[in-house]
Design an enzyme around this catalytic site. Structure first.
Site, short mmCIF file in Angstrom:
data_model
loop_
_atom_site.label_atom_id
_atom_site.label_comp_id
_atom_site.label_asym_id
_atom_site.label_seq_id
_atom_site.Cartn_x
_atom_site.Cartn_y
_atom_site.Cartn_z
N LYS A 1 -43.25 45.00 25.99
CA LYS A 1 -42.91 44.71 24.67
C LYS A 1 -43.00 43.16 24.76
O LYS A 1 -42.09 42.48 24.70
CB LYS A 1 -41.64 45.01 23.98
N HIS B 1 -41.65 47.06 30.84
CA HIS B 1 -41.25 48.46 30.75
C HIS B 1 -42.33 49.41 31.25
O HIS B 1 -42.08 50.61 31.35
CB HIS B 1 -40.90 48.81 29.30
N ARG C 1 -31.59 54.18 36.22
CA ARG C 1 -30.45 54.92 35.68
C ARG C 1 -30.77 56.40 35.73
O ARG C 1 -31.93 56.79 35.66
CB ARG C 1 -30.19 54.49 34.23
N SER D 1 -30.02 58.08 25.82
CA SER D 1 -30.09 56.72 25.31
C SER D 1 -31.40 56.46 24.60
O SER D 1 -31.43 55.84 23.52
CB SER D 1 -29.91 55.73 26.47
N TYR E 1 -27.84 51.53 37.69
CA TYR E 1 -26.90 51.35 36.59
C TYR E 1 -25.52 51.88 36.94
O TYR E 1 -24.50 51.24 36.68
CB TYR E 1 -27.44 52.07 35.35
N SER F 1 -20.12 42.18 31.45
CA SER F 1 -19.44 43.44 31.16
C SER F 1 -20.00 44.03 29.87
O SER F 1 -20.43 43.32 28.96
CB SER F 1 -17.93 43.22 31.02
N PHE F 2 -19.98 45.35 29.78
CA PHE F 2 -20.55 46.04 28.63
C PHE F 2 -19.87 45.62 27.33
O PHE F 2 -20.53 45.33 26.33
CB PHE F 2 -20.42 47.56 28.83
N ARG G 1 -25.11 50.86 22.94
CA ARG G 1 -24.41 51.93 22.22
C ARG G 1 -23.09 52.31 22.88
O ARG G 1 -22.02 52.09 22.34
CB ARG G 1 -25.34 53.15 22.10
N LYS G 2 -23.14 52.94 24.03
CA LYS G 2 -21.93 53.39 24.73
C LYS G 2 -21.83 52.83 26.14
O LYS G 2 -20.78 52.43 26.59
CB LYS G 2 -21.87 54.91 24.79
N GLY G 3 -22.94 52.88 26.86
CA GLY G 3 -22.94 52.38 28.23
C GLY G 3 -22.20 53.25 29.21
O GLY G 3 -21.82 52.81 30.29
#
Length: 266
Positions: A62, A80, A102, A110, A165, A200-201, A228-230
């Site tokens: 990208k 990517h 991950r 995700s 991850y 940190s997330f 989003r959530k992690g």
């Protein structure tokens, strides 16, 4: 194990509803599914000249090549694509590459959500449809399995570094220390503490929109949606029992002989 069934795109996040904007369709470039914008720069991407002091961060899904070419050294560049489709100069110049891996169940979830709210990616269909396409590699940037196996095959090269991850979620400080050593950075305890706090997330989710206030006008999403959530194990909120059983058979079959072992819950 809970299941949300076949939720449709548009159920998550602002801008996700079908019909709000026209979603692009992926196209094929040298056997790899990419977005039209990437295809227009495909030859430039393939001939991109990496510099020896470049650092690349390789993740499964990208670049504006001209902007990257004009950046001063040392550059940090995200990629990517699988190793079969990256510019040859990256490996020829032995650039440092940080590979972030991950577990595939959480990756699938995700990536599905990313498709629902990004106007840069195609309509994912239902969760079941997307998961089926993900498992057979019929998604943008191709098979997750091919991606991780390709990079993992280079794990013995000293310029390739792997971050998992789930390991970062367990002990971010330790993993940040490993990364600093790989990059040749000798950080003081105070500097390391500050770094871990920034990485940190919750800190990233809170601060990124302020640093990039106009990102939504281009991408159709905010960083609060993107980050989003992690969580490790969020797949349990999406996979049916049957879907999980299929993945549990597919993963060891696809990763056979690689020594790769992923954590699926903490």
């Amino acid at each position: 194990m809970s299941s949300q069934g076949d939720h449709k795109p548009g159920s998550v996040g602002k801008g996700a509803a079908v019909g709000e904007h026209e979603k692009p369709e992926p196209v094929m470039a040298d056997g790899l599914l990419v977005m039209p914008g990437t295809l227009r720069q495909w030859e430039e991407i393939k001939s991109f000249q990496a510099r020896p002091d470049d650092t690349f961060i390789a993740t499964y899904p990208k670049s504006a090549v001209e902007k990257i070419n004009n950046l001063p050294s040392p550059r940090v560049i995200y990629i990517h694509a699988p190793i079969s489709h990256i510019p040859k100069s990256i490996l020829e110049n032995k650039c440092k590459v940080i590979c972030v891996l991950r577990n595939p169940k959480d990756v699938a979830v995700s990536y599905y959500h990313f498709h629902t709210f990004s106007n840069m990616l195609p309509n994912p269909g239902t969760w079941s449809e997307f998961l089926q396409n993900f498992m057979i590699g019929k998604v943008t940037y191709g098979s997750w399995f091919d991606h991780v196996k390709g990079w993992w095959s280079l794990r013995k090269q000293p310029n390739i570094f792997f971050l998992f991850y789930e390991a970062m979620k367990k002990d971010l400080g330790y993993e940040a220390g490993r990364l600093a050593s790989f990059l040749g950075r000798d950080l003081s305890p105070e500097a390391m503490k500050n770094l871990v706090e920034q990485l940190s997330f919750n800190s990233m989710k809170t601060n990124m929109d302020g640093k990039f206030p106009n990102i939504g006008s281009v991408t159709g999403f905010t960083f609060k949606q993107f980050i989003r959530k992690g969580q490790v194990g969020d797949w349990k909120n999406h996979f049916t029992v049957a879907q999980n059983e299929v993945m549990d058979q597919l993963i060891p079959d696809q990763l056979k002989g690689t020594s790769l072992d992923f954590c699926y819950e903490l």
